[in-house]
Design an enzyme around this catalytic site. Structure first.
Site, mmCIF file in Angstrom:
data_model
loop_
_atom_site.group_PDB
_atom_site.id
_atom_site.type_symbol
_atom_site.label_atom_id
_atom_site.label_comp_id
_atom_site.label_asym_id
_atom_site.label_seq_id
_atom_site.Cartn_x
_atom_site.Cartn_y
_atom_site.Cartn_z
ATOM 1 N N THR A 101 0.654 -1.064 0.015
ATOM 2 C CA THR A 101 -0.024 0.199 -0.305
ATOM 3 C C THR A 101 0.936 1.516 -0.097
ATOM 4 O O THR A 101 2.082 1.601 0.072
ATOM 5 C CB THR A 101 -0.883 0.069 0.844
ATOM 6 O OG1 THR A 101 -1.556 1.406 1.328
ATOM 7 C CG2 THR A 101 0.037 -0.478 2.540
ATOM 8 N N TYR A 125 -1.902 0.720 10.416
ATOM 9 C CA TYR A 125 -1.737 -0.398 8.504
ATOM 10 C C TYR A 125 -1.359 -0.031 8.324
ATOM 11 O O TYR A 125 -0.799 -0.908 7.807
ATOM 12 C CB TYR A 125 -3.274 0.493 8.345
ATOM 13 C CG TYR A 125 -3.407 0.046 7.296
ATOM 14 C CD1 TYR A 125 -3.947 -1.534 6.862
ATOM 15 C CD2 TYR A 125 -3.424 0.960 5.660
ATOM 16 C CE1 TYR A 125 -4.498 -2.318 5.151
ATOM 17 C CE2 TYR A 125 -3.454 0.856 4.687
ATOM 18 C CZ TYR A 125 -3.817 -0.710 4.400
ATOM 19 O OH TYR A 125 -3.859 -1.527 2.266
HETATM 20 N N1 LIG Z 1 -7.987 -0.958 -0.211
HETATM 21 C C1 LIG Z 1 -7.124 -0.439 -0.859
HETATM 22 O O1 LIG Z 1 -7.734 0.528 -0.849
HETATM 23 C C2 LIG Z 1 -6.242 -0.565 -0.584
HETATM 24 C C3 LIG Z 1 -5.215 0.141 -1.215
HETATM 25 C C4 LIG Z 1 -3.790 -0.443 -1.292
HETATM 26 C C5 LIG Z 1 -3.815 -1.508 -1.385
HETATM 27 N N2 LIG Z 1 -4.154 -2.654 -0.630
HETATM 28 C C6 LIG Z 1 -3.600 -3.574 -0.744
HETATM 29 O O2 LIG Z 1 -4.638 -4.453 -1.459
HETATM 30 C C7 LIG Z 1 -4.635 -6.159 -0.459
HETATM 31 C C8 LIG Z 1 -6.199 -6.573 -1.260
HETATM 32 O O3 LIG Z 1 -6.893 -5.187 -1.010
HETATM 33 P P1 LIG Z 1 -8.562 -5.405 -0.374
HETATM 34 O O4 LIG Z 1 -9.203 -4.032 -0.874
HETATM 35 O O5 LIG Z 1 -8.940 -5.729 -1.546
HETATM 36 O O6 LIG Z 1 -8.779 -6.122 0.535
HETATM 37 P P2 LIG Z 1 -10.129 -6.582 0.861
HETATM 38 O O7 LIG Z 1 -10.983 -6.174 0.123
HETATM 39 O O8 LIG Z 1 -10.345 -5.712 2.117
HETATM 40 O O9 LIG Z 1 -10.188 -8.098 1.883
HETATM 41 C C9 LIG Z 1 -9.003 -8.797 2.388
HETATM 42 C C10 LIG Z 1 -9.379 -10.396 2.200
HETATM 43 O O10 LIG Z 1 -8.217 -10.672 3.388
HETATM 44 C C11 LIG Z 1 -9.016 -11.381 4.111
HETATM 45 N N3 LIG Z 1 -8.688 -11.511 5.209
HETATM 46 C C12 LIG Z 1 -8.815 -11.087 6.438
HETATM 47 N N4 LIG Z 1 -7.998 -11.906 7.585
HETATM 48 C C13 LIG Z 1 -7.917 -13.142 6.529
HETATM 49 C C14 LIG Z 1 -7.031 -14.214 7.956
HETATM 50 N N5 LIG Z 1 -7.058 -13.781 8.912
HETATM 51 N N6 LIG Z 1 -6.807 -14.931 7.278
HETATM 52 C C15 LIG Z 1 -7.220 -14.963 5.266
HETATM 53 N N7 LIG Z 1 -7.504 -14.083 4.448
HETATM 54 C C16 LIG Z 1 -8.095 -13.224 6.135
HETATM 55 C C17 LIG Z 1 -10.760 -11.265 3.781
HETATM 56 O O11 LIG Z 1 -11.297 -11.751 4.209
HETATM 57 P P3 LIG Z 1 -12.319 -12.209 5.148
HETATM 58 O O12 LIG Z 1 -13.699 -10.654 4.567
HETATM 59 O O13 LIG Z 1 -13.461 -13.390 5.420
HETATM 60 O O14 LIG Z 1 -11.921 -11.318 6.372
HETATM 61 C C18 LIG Z 1 -10.912 -10.812 2.448
HETATM 62 O O15 LIG Z 1 -11.043 -11.442 1.694
HETATM 63 C C19 LIG Z 1 -4.567 -5.925 0.305
HETATM 64 O O16 LIG Z 1 -3.268 -6.374 0.946
HETATM 65 C C20 LIG Z 1 -4.681 -4.620 0.877
HETATM 66 O O17 LIG Z 1 -3.729 -3.953 2.059
HETATM 67 C C21 LIG Z 1 -5.791 -2.088 -1.135
#
Ligand SMILES: NC(=O)c1ccc[n+]([C@@H]2O[C@H](COP(=O)([O-])OP(=O)(O)OC[C@H]3O[C@@H](n4cnc5c(N)ncnc54)[C@H](OP(=O)(O)O)[C@@H]3O)[C@@H](O)[C@H]2O)c1
Length: 293
Positions: A101, A125
């Protein structure tokens, strides 16, 4: 290739589960309780049963404000869970792609961040994600950290969905206009993963394809500029658009500090992997097609 995806129902995980099989890969997409990063035995069991050629980690603790109070859990998932995947992939000799991120940076640089810029997270975070990135690099040198920002998709919670909901509820909306970045659509990130896989599976330790890369959409904008584009697209589909008011970060206090500059320079991944930052305006059209019709 046999691709193990961690984090199946997240924004990025959902798109990976669609795009990877469509590209001819055999995919196991996992979610707790099948694979829980807090339970090492579930990780080991999935690795043993599926025997992946590569692992893609789209799972993370992503609740930026909640993380300020939930420090142990944020670190357990983002640092320790990533380190665990790094050790397990190294143990079976396969590469790993992991998402990180813009929050690893302080956001005070006047120009877009490049991969080699000093990190300096200002919240839990970002700090927990950075700790995971570093642990992964140490555990598995055949790994890629893809730093992205402002992720949106038709699935899961995100800015596009929040704007559409608020636009239906309110006649006027204040949107932060002094934070700069680029929206990134999860389907474009999934396309990038598809493009990276063949080289990474074949590449030895030390290959230039491994390491940290930045990948967001383009062009850069502000949350206000993004909101304008969302409502222009929604209005073109017959939705009522609210009046938008540009506000400052100070007008919209949040528990965790947001970086003022989230702009990531994406030229390295273009040079090394031939993957170019996608125009988010096209992706927004696709997303609105799903969300608004
Ligand atoms: N969203 C943003 O704006 C953003 C920006 C920059 C970088 N990122 C990065 O991009 C990546 C994907 O983000 P996203 O937006 O797709 O995230 P997201 O929609 O919040 O999804 C996160 C996933 O992680 C799973 N998870 C959480 N705890 C877990 C555990 N203990 N074991 C296995 N799985 C687990 C969640 O499952 P549950 O729903 O069952 O908890 C969910 O499927 C992440 O690395 C994030 O840090 C995101």
């Amino acid at each position: 290739m046999r691709v193990l995806v961690v984090g199946r129902i997240g924004q990025v995980g959902t798109e990976l589960a669609l795009k990877l099989p469509a590209s001819g890969h055999e995919v196991l997409s996992t979610e707790p309780p099948e694979l829980d990063l807090l339970k090492p035995e579930t990780v080991r069991a999935c690795f043993e049963a599926f025997r992946p050629d590569i692992v893609v980690n789209a799972a993370a603790y992503t609740a930026v404000d909640k993380a300020e109070d939930d420090i142990d859990l944020a670190y357990a998932i983002n640092r320790d869970g990533t380190a665990l995947l790094g050790r397990e992939t190294a143990r079976i000799g396969v590469p790993m792609i992991h998402f990180s991120t813009d929050y690893v940076f302080a956001g005070d640089k006047p120009t877009p961040y490049v991969e080699s810029d000093p990190t300096g997270p200002v919240g839990i975070y970002g700090a927990s994600k950075l700790a995971g990135d570093l642990a992964l690099a140490e555990a598995n040198p055949r790994s890629v950290v893809l730093r992205t920002a402002w992720v949106c998709s038709a699935h899961g919670g995100n800015f596009v969905k929040t704007m559409l909901r608020l636009g239906r509820e309110r006649p006027e909306l204040g949107v932060v206009a002094d934070q700069h970045g680029a929206p990134t659509f999860a389907d474009d990130l999934a396309d990038a993963v598809v493009a990276l896989i063949p080289r990474l599976v074949a590449a030895p330790v030390g290959d230039a394809g491994f390491g940290v890369f930045h990948l967001t959409g383009q062009p850069f904008t502000t949350w206000y500029g993004f909101a304008e584009a969302i409502f222009a697209g929604a209005a073109a589909r017959g939705e009522k658009a609210p009046i938008l008011r540009a506000i400052t970060t100070a007008d919209y206090p949040t528990k965790a500090t947001r970086p003022a500059n989230s702009r990531l320079d994406c030229s390295r991944i273009a040079a090394v992997h031939g993957v170019r930052a996608a125009d988010w305006r096209g992706a927004l059209e696709r997303c609105l097609g799903v969300l608004v019709g």
